[in-house]
Design an enzyme around this catalytic site. Sequence first.
Site, PDB file in Angstrom:
ATOM      1  N   LYS A  15       0.845  -1.204   0.000  1.00  0.00           N
ATOM      2  CA  LYS A  15       0.000   0.000   0.000  1.00  0.00           C
ATOM      3  C   LYS A  15       0.878   1.252   0.000  1.00  0.00           C
ATOM      4  O   LYS A  15       2.070   1.174   0.306  1.00  0.00           O
ATOM      5  CB  LYS A  15      -0.909  -0.025   1.229  1.00  0.00           C
ATOM      6  CG  LYS A  15      -0.150  -0.048   2.550  1.00  0.00           C
ATOM      7  CD  LYS A  15      -1.057  -0.409   3.713  1.00  0.00           C
ATOM      8  CE  LYS A  15      -0.250  -0.470   5.003  1.00  0.00           C
ATOM      9  NZ  LYS A  15      -1.042  -0.978   6.126  1.00  0.00           N
ATOM     10  N   TYR A  37      17.986  29.862   8.034  1.00  0.00           N
ATOM     11  CA  TYR A  37      16.807  30.556   8.564  1.00  0.00           C
ATOM     12  C   TYR A  37      16.810  30.559  10.091  1.00  0.00           C
ATOM     13  O   TYR A  37      17.096  29.532  10.714  1.00  0.00           O
ATOM     14  CB  TYR A  37      15.529  29.882   8.080  1.00  0.00           C
ATOM     15  CG  TYR A  37      15.255  30.091   6.609  1.00  0.00           C
ATOM     16  CD1 TYR A  37      15.076  31.377   6.088  1.00  0.00           C
ATOM     17  CD2 TYR A  37      15.167  29.013   5.752  1.00  0.00           C
ATOM     18  CE1 TYR A  37      14.810  31.548   4.736  1.00  0.00           C
ATOM     19  CE2 TYR A  37      14.913  29.185   4.396  1.00  0.00           C
ATOM     20  CZ  TYR A  37      14.736  30.468   3.898  1.00  0.00           C
ATOM     21  OH  TYR A  37      14.487  30.636   2.565  1.00  0.00           O
TER      22      TYR A  37
HETATM   23  C1  LIG Z   1      -0.255  -1.906   6.788  1.00  0.00           C
HETATM   24  C2  LIG Z   1      -0.817  -3.167   7.290  1.00  0.00           C
HETATM   25  C3  LIG Z   1       0.015  -4.259   7.585  1.00  0.00           C
HETATM   26  C4  LIG Z   1       1.515  -4.179   7.544  1.00  0.00           C
HETATM   27  O1  LIG Z   1       1.970  -3.531   8.708  1.00  0.00           O
HETATM   28  P1  LIG Z   1       3.539  -3.373   8.999  1.00  0.00           P
HETATM   29  O2  LIG Z   1       3.582  -2.785  10.352  1.00  0.00           O
HETATM   30  O3  LIG Z   1       4.066  -2.427   7.971  1.00  0.00           O
HETATM   31  O4  LIG Z   1       4.121  -4.721   8.888  1.00  0.00           O
HETATM   32  C5  LIG Z   1      -0.595  -5.450   7.934  1.00  0.00           C
HETATM   33  N1  LIG Z   1      -1.934  -5.555   8.022  1.00  0.00           N
HETATM   34  C6  LIG Z   1      -2.761  -4.523   7.777  1.00  0.00           C
HETATM   35  C7  LIG Z   1      -4.217  -4.703   7.894  1.00  0.00           C
HETATM   36  C8  LIG Z   1      -2.225  -3.291   7.422  1.00  0.00           C
HETATM   37  O5  LIG Z   1      -3.038  -2.266   7.198  1.00  0.00           O
END
Ligand SMILES: *Cc1c(COP(=O)(O)O)cnc(C)c1O
Length: 368
Positions: free
Chosen positions: A32, A258
Site C-alpha cells: 500500500k 533561517y
Molecule cells: C499496513 C498493514 C500491515 C503491515 O503492517 P507493517 O507494520 O508495515 O508490517 C498489515 N496488516 C494490515 C491490515 C495493514 O493495514
Amino acid sequence: MRTITIKPAAITHNLNQVKKFAPETKVLAMVKANAYGHGVAAVLPALQQANGVGVATLIEALEARQLGWDKTIALIEGAFTVDEWRQAIEHDISCVIHHAPQLTWALEHTPPVHCATRVVWLKYNTGMNRLGFNADGVIVAAQRLHEAGYQLILTTHFANADDQTHPLNAMQIQRFNDMLSTLQETVSADVQGSLCNSAGIVNFPTHHHDWVRPGIMLYGSTPVIDQSAYELDLQAAMEFSAQIIALQTVNAGEGIGYGSRWLAQQDTRTALVSVGYGDGYPRVIADKTYVTVIDTINHQSYPCTVIGRVAMDMIVIDVSNVPEGTALNSKVILWGNAPRVDEVATHAGTISYELLCRLSLRPQRLQG
Ligand SMILES: *Cc1c(COP(=O)(O)O)cnc(C)c1O
C-alpha cells in the site's frame, strides 16, 4: 541531484527473512501507499516469492493487476462502494469485509465460482477499534458469507505489536484464536486465519496462522521497539541521497540558515547539500541527526551532522571531520545503510513509515 535508489535484492532478502520467521505461512506482502514510498512497479518483481500483495485502495489494487501481478491481491479496507465491489469482482481482487454495508454488497452481488473475490478477509475487531465486526457480528457475517459460497479468512490487526510486553497483545491474540476456533467449529473447518503484521511476525511466532502480512520489514526497517534492523538482519531497500553543491567556512560567532538557529562556536567548515523538505527530508530533526558523506576523491565515508534549519531545497552539514578539500559533488546519504531510516525517524519524532511514504516527486528514482 537528489536520488532515491530502490534495491530489489534487499527486498527479496527481507522477504526471505520473513519466511525464516514464518516458514509454514503464506505471505501477503503489503504494498500500500506505493509500496511504502518505494514505488510498486520497482517492488513487485522482488516479491515473486510472496503469495499475494495487500493494498489499501481499489486504485492501488488495479495498478498491481496492470503491472502483471497475477496472484492474490487483497484490499485491506475492502470496497468503499457497491461499484467498487463490482470492480473488485471484475479484476479478481479479494476484499476485507469489515461492516454491514460491505456484507450486503457481497450477499447481493456474488462473484462467479472461480473468481478470487470468492475469498473474503473477514475483519474482527479485537481491540484496535478502527475497523471490524464485534464478536456477535463476525459470527453472523461468517455464517451468511459461508452459505453464499465464500471462503473465509478471519483477520484482525494489532494495536501494539511493536511492544511485546503490552497487555493488549495477549488480549487480542486470545480473542482472535477463540473466534477462529468458534468459526471452524460452527461455520466451516476451512476458515483460515491472518493475524500478524511485521511486528507480530517477529514478536508472536506461535500465532502466525495461515497468512502473515508483513509491510515495513520488507523495506528493511525494524517493526519492533527493542531490536534494530541490523539485529533482525533486514537490509535497507531504499537509499535516499543528494550531493554537496557548495563548500564554505563559517566564522566563529556566525549563524547558519533561517532563524540563524545554529551558531558557529569556532570557525567551521560546512557543506551545502541539495536536499530539503521539498524532497521529503523532515524539516524538524534533532541536532545530532547525521548524514553520510562519501568523498568523491578518496571514496571514504564520513558521518556529518546537519546544522541549522532544514530548508525546502537545501541543508547545511558540518564537514569538520572530512579531510580538507572535501570534493564538490560528493554523494551525501540521507538514509540507507547509514544512517538507517529508523534513526532519522527517531530524530524527527516520527516513524520510518511516514518518512518513506511522504517523499516527494522531485528526487530522481533509480534502481540499484
Ligand atoms: C499496513 C498493514 C500491515 C503491515 O503492517 P507493517 O507494520 O508495515 O508490517 C498489515 N496488516 C494490515 C491490515 C495493514 O493495514
